[in-house]
Write an enzyme that holds these catalytic residues in place. Structure first.
Site, short mmCIF file in Angstrom:
data_model
loop_
_atom_site.label_atom_id
_atom_site.label_comp_id
_atom_site.label_asym_id
_atom_site.label_seq_id
_atom_site.Cartn_x
_atom_site.Cartn_y
_atom_site.Cartn_z
N HIS A 1 9.48 5.95 0.71
CA HIS A 1 8.76 7.18 1.05
C HIS A 1 9.77 8.32 0.91
CE1 HIS A 1 6.73 4.15 3.59
NE2 HIS A 1 5.63 4.84 3.38
N ASP B 1 12.12 8.32 3.75
CA ASP B 1 13.05 7.19 3.91
C ASP B 1 14.37 7.55 3.26
OD1 ASP B 1 10.88 5.72 4.87
OD2 ASP B 1 10.53 4.71 2.95
N MET C 1 8.38 2.11 -7.63
CA MET C 1 7.29 2.77 -6.90
C MET C 1 7.84 3.73 -5.87
SD MET C 1 5.74 2.51 -3.63
CE MET C 1 5.25 0.98 -2.82
N GLU D 1 -3.91 2.41 -1.25
CA GLU D 1 -3.74 1.24 -0.37
C GLU D 1 -4.65 1.34 0.85
OE1 GLU D 1 0.31 0.48 0.79
OE2 GLU D 1 -0.30 -0.86 2.41
N LYS E 1 -6.53 0.12 4.45
CA LYS E 1 -6.23 -0.58 5.71
C LYS E 1 -7.38 -0.26 6.66
CE LYS E 1 -2.51 -1.21 9.06
NZ LYS E 1 -1.20 -0.73 9.57
N GLU F 1 -2.84 -4.77 0.26
CA GLU F 1 -1.85 -5.42 1.14
C GLU F 1 -2.48 -6.62 1.82
OE1 GLU F 1 0.94 -3.28 3.65
OE2 GLU F 1 0.52 -4.69 5.28
N HIS G 1 -3.49 -6.29 5.45
CA HIS G 1 -4.55 -5.34 5.74
C HIS G 1 -5.93 -5.95 5.55
CE1 HIS G 1 -1.63 -1.73 4.98
NE2 HIS G 1 -1.25 -2.54 5.94
N ASP H 1 1.13 -5.42 -2.17
CA ASP H 1 1.99 -5.53 -0.98
C ASP H 1 1.81 -6.92 -0.39
OD1 ASP H 1 2.94 -2.99 -1.27
OD2 ASP H 1 2.06 -2.18 0.58
N ASP I 1 -1.00 -5.23 13.93
CA ASP I 1 -0.45 -5.15 12.57
C ASP I 1 0.96 -5.75 12.57
OD1 ASP I 1 0.47 -4.36 10.12
OD2 ASP I 1 0.38 -2.21 10.55
N ASP J 1 2.85 -7.42 9.80
CA ASP J 1 3.76 -7.32 8.64
C ASP J 1 4.80 -8.45 8.63
OD1 ASP J 1 2.50 -5.09 7.56
OD2 ASP J 1 3.78 -3.67 8.63
N ASP K 1 5.99 -5.89 1.65
CA ASP K 1 5.84 -4.82 2.63
C ASP K 1 5.78 -5.47 4.01
OD1 ASP K 1 5.53 -2.52 3.95
OD2 ASP K 1 3.49 -2.10 3.29
C1 GLT Z 1 3.76 1.60 6.15
C2 GLT Z 1 2.48 0.83 5.98
C3 GLT Z 1 2.38 0.15 4.69
C4 GLT Z 1 2.36 1.07 3.52
C5 GLT Z 1 3.60 1.85 3.36
C6 GLT Z 1 3.40 2.87 2.27
S1 GLT Z 1 4.18 2.53 4.80
O1 GLT Z 1 4.81 0.72 6.39
O2 GLT Z 1 2.38 -0.10 7.05
O3 GLT Z 1 1.30 -0.71 4.62
O4 GLT Z 1 2.28 0.27 2.36
O5 GLT Z 1 3.10 4.12 2.75
MN MN Z 2 1.59 -1.75 2.65
MN MN Z 3 1.05 -3.34 6.80
#
Ligand code: GLT
Ligand code: MN
Ligand code: MN
Length: 386
Positions: free
Chosen positions: A53, A56, A87, A180, A182, A216, A219, A244, A254, A256, A286
């Site tokens: 980002h 970042d 990306m 993306e 979610k 993702e 998500h 992702d 969430d 991850d 991700d």
């Molecule tokens: C954040 C989010 C991700 C996105 C990223 C891109 S940032 O961590 O949870 O799913 O892909 O903005």
């Molecule tokens: Mn993501």
């Molecule tokens: Mn995520």
């Protein structure tokens, strides 16, 4: 065999291995790494690329001189390690200005600021080589639908993307957008909750050919959906611009999680699909390390994501080469010459032939498909006894 190579196109965001382990209940547990340190960490574990980002890399309050120095140092780290930047994206969710959304905020000044911030972030991404630009609308949603009309939000989001697509074209950048979805978190409900919703929306944009999706895994799983099916729909529509990879326990916050750490079977079918169809883009992880981890644990996390992908890729090759599994699959697709007259594009003859046909419905219903056996063989293959 399970060592990552550049050909695998494994990437991580600065925010993934750079995650300091803050959560809604606790303070950071790891010290922040600089972007240069993260590039070296990723090179050490064998990644191919790094994504970011805007903030970042360049803090939101950086002066132009600071930006120049940071970009110079980052580029030097890329040159030294051979890592690429496939990306980039914009942080439109951390700053309090975006608490009611960025492109969909009810405050027009915020919407304008979000456009300015994204144009600058696009410039930064392109400057460092990015060819895909991700839009994750982390704050594009509501806690209460009293606040705004969802159709106004859809229109605002469309206007923003169309504006930015024109900006990219005007600059002559070779950049594609990947949206993306979610379903929720950090807002109560996010607009465009699923891959399917995004695919429908893309066709309403001014330049749909420039825009695809960045699905993702976690998500779709948060929404209780089958991630493979979402990915397949995107692929089939020519819209799988990025992906992702991570993991998630359905019904939890969430998470991850490290790719392949929880839903092993889903991860297997996903990897098999990506490899079978010849998906050629980044495999972007991700995700982030458990909050219990120190710097070494972060490397274990990153290595684990890539290793699990490669293990599952090898399992997919075995599945494809397994004579018993392949024989079962071949038997499944039952057909005979009697149906040739019925199936295919519509013709008046075909419709008439179908109207006149007699089907042995009881026999059709009596057939066993053998999926228990097929699935058990798959599980045995995954569990390593086959
Ligand atoms: C954040 C989010 C991700 C996105 C990223 C891109 S940032 O961590 O949870 O799913 O892909 O903005
Ligand atoms: Mn993501
Ligand atoms: Mn995520």
């Amino acid at each position: 065999m399970y060592e990552p190579s550049p050909a695998n196109k494994f990437t991580f965001g600065l925010w993934t291995v750079g995650n300091i382990g803050r959560d809604p209940f606790g303070e950071p547990v790891r010290s922040a790494l600089s972007p240069v340190e993260i590039v070296h960490l990723l090179a050490e574990v064998g990644a191919w690329g790094v994504n970011f980002h805007d903030n970042d890399l360049v803090p939101i309050d950086a002066t132009p001189a600071e930006r120049e120095r940071i970009v110079r140092d980052f580029r030097a780290a890329l040159d030294a390690t051979g890592l690429v930047v496939p990306m980039a994206t914009t942080n439109l969710f951390t700053d309090p200005a975006f608490k009611d959304g960025a492109f969909t905020s009810n405050d027009a000044r915020v919407r304008a600021y979000a456009l300015q911030k994204t144009m600058r972030a696009i410039d930064l991404g392109v400057e460092l080589g990015a060819q895909t630009y991700v839009f994750w609308g982390g704050r594009e949603g509501v806690e209460t639908d009293a606040a705004k009309s969802p159709s106004d939000s859809i229109k605002r989001f469309r206007d923003a993307l169309n504006f930015l697509a024109d900006y990219v074209r005007a600059q002559g950048y070779a950049l594609r957008f990947a949206l993306e979805p979610k379903p929720n978190e950090p807002r109560g409900d996010l607009y465009f909750a699923t891959v399917g919703a995004m695919l429908g929306f893309i066709e309403t944009l001014a330049y749909p050919e420039m825009v695809g999706v960045n699905p993702e895994m976690a998500h779709e799983q948060m929404a209780g959906l089958n991630f493979l099916h979402a990915v397949a729909q995107a692929w089939e529509a020519g819209k799988l611009f990025h992906i992702d990879l991570n993991d998630q326990v359905i019904g939890r916050f969430d998470q991850d999680l490290r790719f392949g750490s929880h839903n092993i079977k889903s991860a297997f079918f996903l990897v098999k699909y990506l490899e079978d169809v010849g998906y050629d883009g980044s495999r972007h992880f991700d995700a982030h390390a458990y909050r219990t981890e120190d710097a070494e644990g972060v490397k274990d996390f990153a290595r684990g994501c890539m290793r699990n992908y490669l293990i599952l890729k090898e399992k997919a090759a075995r599945f494809n080469a397994d004579a018993e599994i392949q024989a079962l699959l071949a038997d499944l697709n039952l057909t005979d010459s009697s149906v040739a007259a019925y199936l295919g594009p519509y013709t008046a003859e075909r419709a008439a032939a179908l109207q006149a046909a007699t089907f042995d419905r009881k026999a059709l219903g009596a057939r066993g498909y053998g999926y228990e056996r097929l699935d058990q063989l798959t599980i045995e293959l995954l569990l390593g006894v086959r």
